[in-house]
Design an enzyme around this catalytic site. Structure first.
Site, PDB file in Angstrom:
ATOM      1  CG  LEU A 310      -0.316   3.369   9.549  1.00 29.47           C
ATOM      2  CD1 LEU A 310       0.358   2.858  10.811  1.00 29.47           C
ATOM      3  CD2 LEU A 310       0.243   4.728   9.168  1.00 29.47           C
ATOM      4  N   GLY A 311      -1.136   0.534   5.960  1.00 28.08           N
ATOM      5  CA  GLY A 311      -0.757  -0.468   4.975  1.00 28.08           C
ATOM      6  C   GLY A 311      -1.750  -1.606   4.974  1.00 28.08           C
ATOM      7  N   GLY A 313      -2.058  -5.816   3.485  1.00 21.45           N
ATOM      8  CA  GLY A 313      -1.390  -6.927   2.847  1.00 21.45           C
ATOM      9  C   GLY A 313      -2.069  -8.240   3.136  1.00 21.45           C
ATOM     10  N   GLY A 314      -1.311  -9.324   2.975  1.00 23.79           N
ATOM     11  CA  GLY A 314      -1.888 -10.654   3.095  1.00 23.79           C
ATOM     12  C   GLY A 314      -2.390 -10.992   4.482  1.00 23.79           C
ATOM     13  CE1 TYR A 315       0.844 -13.862   7.232  1.00 21.53           C
ATOM     14  CE2 TYR A 315       2.383 -12.048   6.898  1.00 21.53           C
ATOM     15  CZ  TYR A 315       2.115 -13.406   6.925  1.00 21.53           C
ATOM     16  OH  TYR A 315       3.115 -14.291   6.640  1.00 21.53           O
ATOM     17  N   GLY A 316      -3.508  -8.690   6.884  1.00 19.90           N
ATOM     18  CA  GLY A 316      -4.549  -7.817   7.397  1.00 19.90           C
ATOM     19  C   GLY A 316      -4.272  -6.364   7.081  1.00 19.90           C
ATOM     20  CB  ILE A 317      -6.287  -3.437   7.236  1.00 22.01           C
ATOM     21  CG1 ILE A 317      -6.928  -4.090   5.999  1.00 22.01           C
ATOM     22  CG2 ILE A 317      -6.175  -1.937   7.034  1.00 22.01           C
ATOM     23  CD1 ILE A 317      -8.337  -3.611   5.719  1.00 22.01           C
ATOM     24  CB  VAL A 318      -1.206  -1.863   9.532  1.00 23.70           C
ATOM     25  CG1 VAL A 318      -0.526  -1.265  10.752  1.00 23.70           C
ATOM     26  CG2 VAL A 318      -0.737  -3.293   9.322  1.00 23.70           C
ATOM     27  CG  ASP A 431       6.308 -11.597   2.764  1.00 30.91           C
ATOM     28  OD1 ASP A 431       6.990 -11.591   1.724  1.00 30.91           O
ATOM     29  OD2 ASP A 431       5.231 -10.983   2.884  1.00 30.91           O
TER      30      ASP A 431
END
Length: 628
Positions: A310-311, A313-318, A431
């Site tokens: 789904l997305g 970014g900096g924290y991980g993959i969803v 953020d």
């Protein structure tokens, strides 16, 4: 009015056909007892903002009602109504919701007493009625809640003696009874955290006990040094010292082993899935959170298939996930799991995030932690993020019309207000941007990713070494020092307002407009020249409120002032968006000498480094759930 002889059987048949998952709650006459209980709660509460408007006595299934969560078998499992400006009393009818696991009513103005029927909720794990106006004593029936983990009744007007039955509850993680008018003696409560400060008859001068230094005891309360048993207190201290010594030694040894394993993994430099031990303690329960097995989430996401992303970014993959019970979820697989420090620390941080419950915050459903994996599970948001919807057209019209954008702004502000001023401990998002504001089925704003910066950076000092965020949304003081505060989020919210107005990403807007300097410089220039229509999303055409546009632009500029101390608090932002106090605040801001709006000329060198390499910050939208 007498019911016709055929009506009751017909209602029962229809209920069975239409709602098979909820038949357990139906009487032979087709009456849902839980609907009756919820309507009794609604009747006793004053609801000025109509948040309970879709609660309908004629319904046979409350699972679609706002603020109500149901389990897979159709029973009401959670009632979440925090920070909704509710007043009135809590109905004794709540005792008929016997499958409730979580009751969240904090930050309202509910008065009256805690109904004794609360003791009938044998499955209840979380009860939070803090920051209300509740009076009377704590009912002794509360000791019947054998599965209770979290009890928060702080900041009320409760009086009387604590019931001895509280001592009968094992497994309590947190009991907060601070700032009431309770009196002693205190039962021996087993809880990792127990807070009674602010109760003058227990901790005041007259009582002879000063609770300020012993209000948080990780083992049990009252501590032995408040009793006439000094020898037991010494023995207990010796036990604690021995435990701490063994623990420190074990942690040091484990740290060496883990470091070697991580070095070996780094040397392999491969993207692989580990065979993990899926055995976990089913007794671990963090309030209303569920602990998932890794294999369960791996199966739900089809082995973390790229088609389910789904997305990122900096924290991980969803990933989009489909659980065995049919529920659709969003599974966030954290990248920096090693930074968390360990399973216990991870669970502690997850606990803090999970206690932040508000209608405009993304609710954490559960988690998974293994030797090599850290995953968080959230509800799936069918309408994606604000960023994904801003450029969408439905039948030639924008998916987000002006009224929806205004509602999104207010909803986001209310979520941030809760994190900053009503959550304990407070949480700074760090953020705030359109891609981190999700949209539920009603296009209500749901703030996501809050608390993750704290979760992953807990070992760092106040001045962090790695700035997390997205260029164009980060406040100047955060870029230059790494130090964030509530006013950092306020800055990001101001940029979000600009995105809602323009329909463009903050970085793209200035480029598309062919303007020198940053987007905020350009917005300020258009405002001074009274050409606000130039910045409005072209897809909206003339379908917007010009007075509200003027107000939103002014609020955006107030939120993005250079100095943090000049920016308003989120509580002030909400009032200004609702038309209260904006004129005075704006006039005062014009008399303050500040640098011009943040632009590339004023930002520190660190910003320029980031701007030159946007990919280093992971600028793609981090969407927790929903379509792109």
């Amino acid at each position: 009015m007498r019911m016709r002889w055929w009506a009751a059987p017909l209602a029962a048949v229809l209920a069975v056909i239409l709602l098979p998952s909820s038949t357990a709650t139906l009487s032979p006459a087709g009456i849902n007892y839980e609907v009756v209980a919820l309507m009794a709660i609604k009747t006793e509460l004053q609801d000025p903002y109509n948040v309970l408007d879709n609660w309908d006595i004629n319904s046979v299934d409350p699972c679609s009602w706002r603020m109500v969560t149901c389990s897979a078998d159709g029973y009401v499992s959670a009632l979440g109504l925090p920070s909704q400006s509710l007043s009135g009393k809590l109905s004794p009818g709540i005792g008929n919701l016997t499958r409730l696991q979580s009751v969240l009513l904090q930050n309202n103005a509910i008065s009256g007493t805690i109904p004794a029927s609360i003791g009938r909720l044998g499955m209840l794990q979380t009860l939070d009625m803090s920051d209300n106006q509740i009076t009377g004593s704590i009912p002794s029936s509360i000791g019947d809640l054998k599965n209770l983990n979290y009890l928060k009744l702080n900041n009320n007007s409760l009086s009387g003696v604590l019931p001895d039955s509280l001592a009968a509850i094992n497994g309590l993680a947190l009991v907060d009874l601070s700032f009431n008018n309770l009196s002693g003696p205190l039962p021996k409560i087993s809880s990792r955290t127990f807070n009674i400060v602010g109760n003058p008859m227990i901790c005041g001068v007259k009582s002879g006990d000063n609770c300020s230094s012993v209000s948080m005891d990780p083992l049990s309360y009252p501590p032995d040094d408040l009793k006439t048993q000094p020898q037991q207190g010494i023995a207990r201290s010796h036990r604690i010292a021995i435990i701490c010594g063994v623990t420190v030694g074990s942690v040091a040894f484990a740290t060496i082993i883990v470091s070697m394993l991580l070095w070996w993994r780094h040397r392999r430099n491969q993207q692989i899935f580990f065979d993990v031990n899926d055995q976990y303690d089913p007794e671990v329960c963090l309030g209303h959170l569920k602990r998932y097995a890794f294999k369960e989430l791996r199966a739900a996401t089809n082995n973390f298939n790229s088609k389910n992303i789904l997305g990122e970014g900096g924290y991980g993959i969803v990933y989009k996930g489909f659980l065995r019970d049919g529920a659709i979820v969003a599974v966030k697989r954290l990248k920096d799991y090693n930074a968390v420090g360990g399973e216990v620390q991870f669970q502690t941080e997850v606990e803090v995030i999970s206690l932040a419950v508000h209608r405009n915050l993304l609710r954490l459903i559960g988690f998974c932690t293994t030797e090599n994996e850290r995953l968080l599970v959230y509800p799936y948001m069918p309408n994606g993020s604000v960023a994904s919807q801003l450029r969408e057209l439905v039948n030639g019209k924008p998916a987000l019309d002006w009224s929806r954008r205004k509602r999104i702004a207010l909803g986001t502000a209310r979520g941030l207000l809760y994190l900053h001023e009503q959550c304990d401990p407070k949480i700074i998002h760090r953020d705030v941007k359109a891609s981190n504001v999700l949209l539920d089925e009603y296009f209500e704003a749901i703030v996501g990713d809050f608390g993750l910066a704290k979760l992953l950076d807990h070992r760092e000092s106040h001045v962090t070494t790695a700035v997390r965020g997205t260029v164009g949304h980060i406040a100047p003081e955060y870029l230059s020092t790494g130090q964030s505060s509530e006013k950092t989020d306020v800055f990001g919210f101001g940029v979000l307002l600009v995105e809602l107005i323009t329909g463009q990403k903050a970085l793209d807007f200035g480029r598309l407009a062919n303007q020198k300097g940053g987007v905020l410089d350009w917005v300020k220039k258009l405002h001074q020249e009274k050409q606000l229509s130039m910045m409005v999303d072209k897809d909206l055409g003339s379908n917007y409120d010009r007075v509200e546009l003027e107000e939103m632009v002014q609020v955006a500029l107030l939120c993005t002032q250079y100095y943090p101390s000049h920016r308003p608090r989120m509580s002030e932002v909400i009032r200004m968006l609702e038309g209260d106090g904006l004129a005075e605040k704006w006039e005062a801001s014009q008399n303050v000498d500040t640098p011009k709006s943040v632009s590339s000329e004023l930002l520190p060198p660190k910003f320029m480094d980031f701007a030159a390499d946007e990919s280093s910050l992971g600028l793609e939208a981090m969407e927790l759930s929903g379509p792109r």
